[in-house]
Design an enzyme around this catalytic site. Structure first.
Site, PDB file in Angstrom:
ATOM      1  N   ASP A  15       7.997   9.920 -10.438  1.00  0.00           N
ATOM      2  CA  ASP A  15       7.114   9.488  -9.353  1.00  0.00           C
ATOM      3  C   ASP A  15       5.717   9.372  -9.965  1.00  0.00           C
ATOM      4  O   ASP A  15       5.469   9.837 -11.082  1.00  0.00           O
ATOM      5  CB  ASP A  15       7.127  10.516  -8.209  1.00  0.00           C
ATOM      6  CG  ASP A  15       6.162  10.141  -7.074  1.00  0.00           C
ATOM      7  OD1 ASP A  15       6.207   8.984  -6.631  1.00  0.00           O
ATOM      8  OD2 ASP A  15       5.358  10.986  -6.643  1.00  0.00           O
ATOM      9  N   SER A  16       4.799   8.803  -9.199  1.00  0.00           N
ATOM     10  CA  SER A  16       3.418   8.732  -9.663  1.00  0.00           C
ATOM     11  C   SER A  16       2.813  10.133  -9.777  1.00  0.00           C
ATOM     12  O   SER A  16       1.835  10.329 -10.483  1.00  0.00           O
ATOM     13  CB  SER A  16       2.589   7.918  -8.673  1.00  0.00           C
ATOM     14  OG  SER A  16       2.594   8.578  -7.412  1.00  0.00           O
ATOM     15  N   TYR A  47      -0.051   5.115  -7.483  1.00  0.00           N
ATOM     16  CA  TYR A  47       0.486   3.787  -7.799  1.00  0.00           C
ATOM     17  C   TYR A  47       0.159   2.785  -6.689  1.00  0.00           C
ATOM     18  O   TYR A  47       0.090   1.584  -6.929  1.00  0.00           O
ATOM     19  CB  TYR A  47       2.003   3.850  -7.930  1.00  0.00           C
ATOM     20  CG  TYR A  47       2.552   4.392  -9.237  1.00  0.00           C
ATOM     21  CD1 TYR A  47       1.725   4.831 -10.271  1.00  0.00           C
ATOM     22  CD2 TYR A  47       3.932   4.443  -9.446  1.00  0.00           C
ATOM     23  CE1 TYR A  47       2.265   5.311 -11.456  1.00  0.00           C
ATOM     24  CE2 TYR A  47       4.474   4.916 -10.633  1.00  0.00           C
ATOM     25  CZ  TYR A  47       3.642   5.357 -11.638  1.00  0.00           C
ATOM     26  OH  TYR A  47       4.187   5.821 -12.803  1.00  0.00           O
ATOM     27  N   CYS A  78      10.126   7.254  -5.868  1.00  0.00           N
ATOM     28  CA  CYS A  78       8.865   6.616  -5.508  1.00  0.00           C
ATOM     29  C   CYS A  78       9.169   5.256  -4.887  1.00  0.00           C
ATOM     30  O   CYS A  78       9.773   4.393  -5.541  1.00  0.00           O
ATOM     31  CB  CYS A  78       8.029   6.446  -6.779  1.00  0.00           C
ATOM     32  SG  CYS A  78       6.499   5.536  -6.549  1.00  0.00           S
ATOM     33  N   THR A  80       7.008   2.985  -4.137  1.00  0.00           N
ATOM     34  CA  THR A  80       6.147   1.949  -4.714  1.00  0.00           C
ATOM     35  C   THR A  80       6.731   1.426  -6.024  1.00  0.00           C
ATOM     36  O   THR A  80       6.776   0.208  -6.263  1.00  0.00           O
ATOM     37  CB  THR A  80       4.731   2.526  -4.941  1.00  0.00           C
ATOM     38  OG1 THR A  80       4.313   3.200  -3.755  1.00  0.00           O
ATOM     39  CG2 THR A  80       3.740   1.443  -5.282  1.00  0.00           C
ATOM     40  N   GLU A 157      -2.266  14.721  -3.675  1.00  0.00           N
ATOM     41  CA  GLU A 157      -2.317  15.040  -5.115  1.00  0.00           C
ATOM     42  C   GLU A 157      -3.340  16.143  -5.390  1.00  0.00           C
ATOM     43  O   GLU A 157      -3.164  16.965  -6.270  1.00  0.00           O
ATOM     44  CB  GLU A 157      -2.687  13.788  -5.925  1.00  0.00           C
ATOM     45  CG  GLU A 157      -1.549  12.789  -6.079  1.00  0.00           C
ATOM     46  CD  GLU A 157      -0.408  13.288  -6.951  1.00  0.00           C
ATOM     47  OE1 GLU A 157      -0.662  13.926  -7.984  1.00  0.00           O
ATOM     48  OE2 GLU A 157       0.763  13.038  -6.596  1.00  0.00           O
ATOM     49  N   CYS A 189       6.927   6.655   1.846  1.00  0.00           N
ATOM     50  CA  CYS A 189       6.333   7.088   0.575  1.00  0.00           C
ATOM     51  C   CYS A 189       6.773   8.534   0.403  1.00  0.00           C
ATOM     52  O   CYS A 189       6.727   9.318   1.368  1.00  0.00           O
ATOM     53  CB  CYS A 189       4.806   6.994   0.650  1.00  0.00           C
ATOM     54  SG  CYS A 189       3.956   7.887  -0.680  1.00  0.00           S
ATOM     55  N   THR A 190       7.209   8.893  -0.800  1.00  0.00           N
ATOM     56  CA  THR A 190       7.792  10.231  -0.978  1.00  0.00           C
ATOM     57  C   THR A 190       6.745  11.350  -0.861  1.00  0.00           C
ATOM     58  O   THR A 190       7.110  12.504  -0.709  1.00  0.00           O
ATOM     59  CB  THR A 190       8.525  10.336  -2.322  1.00  0.00           C
ATOM     60  OG1 THR A 190       7.636   9.936  -3.384  1.00  0.00           O
ATOM     61  CG2 THR A 190       9.756   9.453  -2.325  1.00  0.00           C
ATOM     62  N   HIS A 191       5.469  10.999  -0.927  1.00  0.00           N
ATOM     63  CA  HIS A 191       4.441  12.015  -0.683  1.00  0.00           C
ATOM     64  C   HIS A 191       4.370  12.409   0.801  1.00  0.00           C
ATOM     65  O   HIS A 191       3.963  13.524   1.137  1.00  0.00           O
ATOM     66  CB  HIS A 191       3.049  11.498  -1.079  1.00  0.00           C
ATOM     67  CG  HIS A 191       2.758  11.484  -2.546  1.00  0.00           C
ATOM     68  ND1 HIS A 191       3.343  10.600  -3.413  1.00  0.00           N
ATOM     69  CD2 HIS A 191       1.928  12.249  -3.301  1.00  0.00           C
ATOM     70  CE1 HIS A 191       2.877  10.816  -4.642  1.00  0.00           C
ATOM     71  NE2 HIS A 191       2.019  11.813  -4.597  1.00  0.00           N
TER      72      HIS A 191
END
Ligand code: DGL
Length: 266
Positions: A15-16, A47, A78, A80, A157, A189-191
């Site tokens: 992932d980013s 990303y 991810c 994206t 993040e 979005c996985t976040h």
């Protein structure tokens, strides 16, 4: 690039940054004996603000590294990177299975009662042709309101999952979904599941939120033949390993995770 002298069968996950931990958690539940390697491309996050070319280049470099370490299955944790790179990755490594992460339009269509669905995603995912095609293929006449959400990933993040500033940003991004009267919303979005209570608060208790990690892990189970290997988890980052270690301890509650550095440059 450092290469393990005798790579062993692994599942590579990337992932980013920290979003893919939501997928990794499910993978560990469903494949408890697998050897897993998680790569957080923190130096290049988010990303969602990058160009398709940059996202593809990062995904290529990361996959090359994961394969060199022994990956025989790669999970793109991810949305994206899936939207902009999965076709290029499959073209470059045609015999290696890649599992992507994409918003579950079909489950949302099954879940909605009023035919109005919201989809929250990064700006790059929201603008992608792949997402448009996915919606066209599966929406089945339902209205899908797609909202790009700049700024959210930066907060997560940085370890901010609950500030007043983040709450008001979430509320702002949810406004078009509320105006459209959606009764179902996809966290694309996985976040985003890391701040699920904030989305729920902004959308109201009657809106059903749908996540995708469990389905991604189930797909991995279908593709992976478990070996007699002992389980392992390697975590690597293109950013600062100490900062990621702190984030994992604080947010996920894992104790003393082993986080290594992976050089960022292409
Ligand atoms: N977690 C990622 C996704 O699912 C990327 C977020 C970002 O880096 O913008 O889209």
């Amino acid at each position: 690039m450092q290469t393990d002298p005798s790579p062993r069968r692994e599942i590579g996950v990337f992932d980013s940054g920290v979003g893919g931990f939501t997928v990794l958690h499910e993978l560990r539940e469903q494949l408890p004996t697998a050897r897993l390697r998680y790569l957080a491309d923190t130096a290049y996050a988010p990303y969602g603000n990058r160009s398709p070319d940059e996202i593809r280049a990062r995904s290529m470099a990361i996959s090359e590294h994961l394969i060199a370490q022994g990956a025989e299955l790669i999970i793109i944790a991810c949305n994206t990177a899936t939207a902009h790179a999965i076709e290029a990755l499959r073209a470059r490594w045609p015999t290696l299975p890649f599992v992507g992460t994409e918003p579950g339009i079909k489950p949302a269509v099954a879940a909605t009662r009023n035919g109005r669905i919201g989809l929250l995603a990064t700006p790059a995912t929201a603008a992608s042709a792949r997402l448009r095609a996915l919606i066209e293929r599966h929406a089945n006449g339902r209205e899908v309101v797609v909202q790009g959400c700049p700024g959210i990933v930066d907060h997560i993040e940085a370890g901010d999952l609950d500030s007043a500033e983040l709450r008001s940003l979430v509320a702002r991004h949810c406004e078009p979904l509320r105006a459209a009267g959606v009764d179902t919303a996809l966290l694309g979005c996985t976040h985003y599941p890391l701040i699920e209570p904030l989305w729920q608060a902004a959308l109201g208790p009657d809106v059903k939120l749908l996540r995708i990690e469990t389905a991604v892990a189930r797909r991995a189970v279908d593709l992976w033949t478990p070996a007699s290997d002992s389980p392992a988890l390697h975590i690597e980052t293109s950013g600062d390993p100490a900062a990621l270690r702190t984030w994992i301890e604080r947010v996920l509650g894992w104790r003393e995770p082993d986080v290594r550095s992976w050089p960022a440059a292409l």
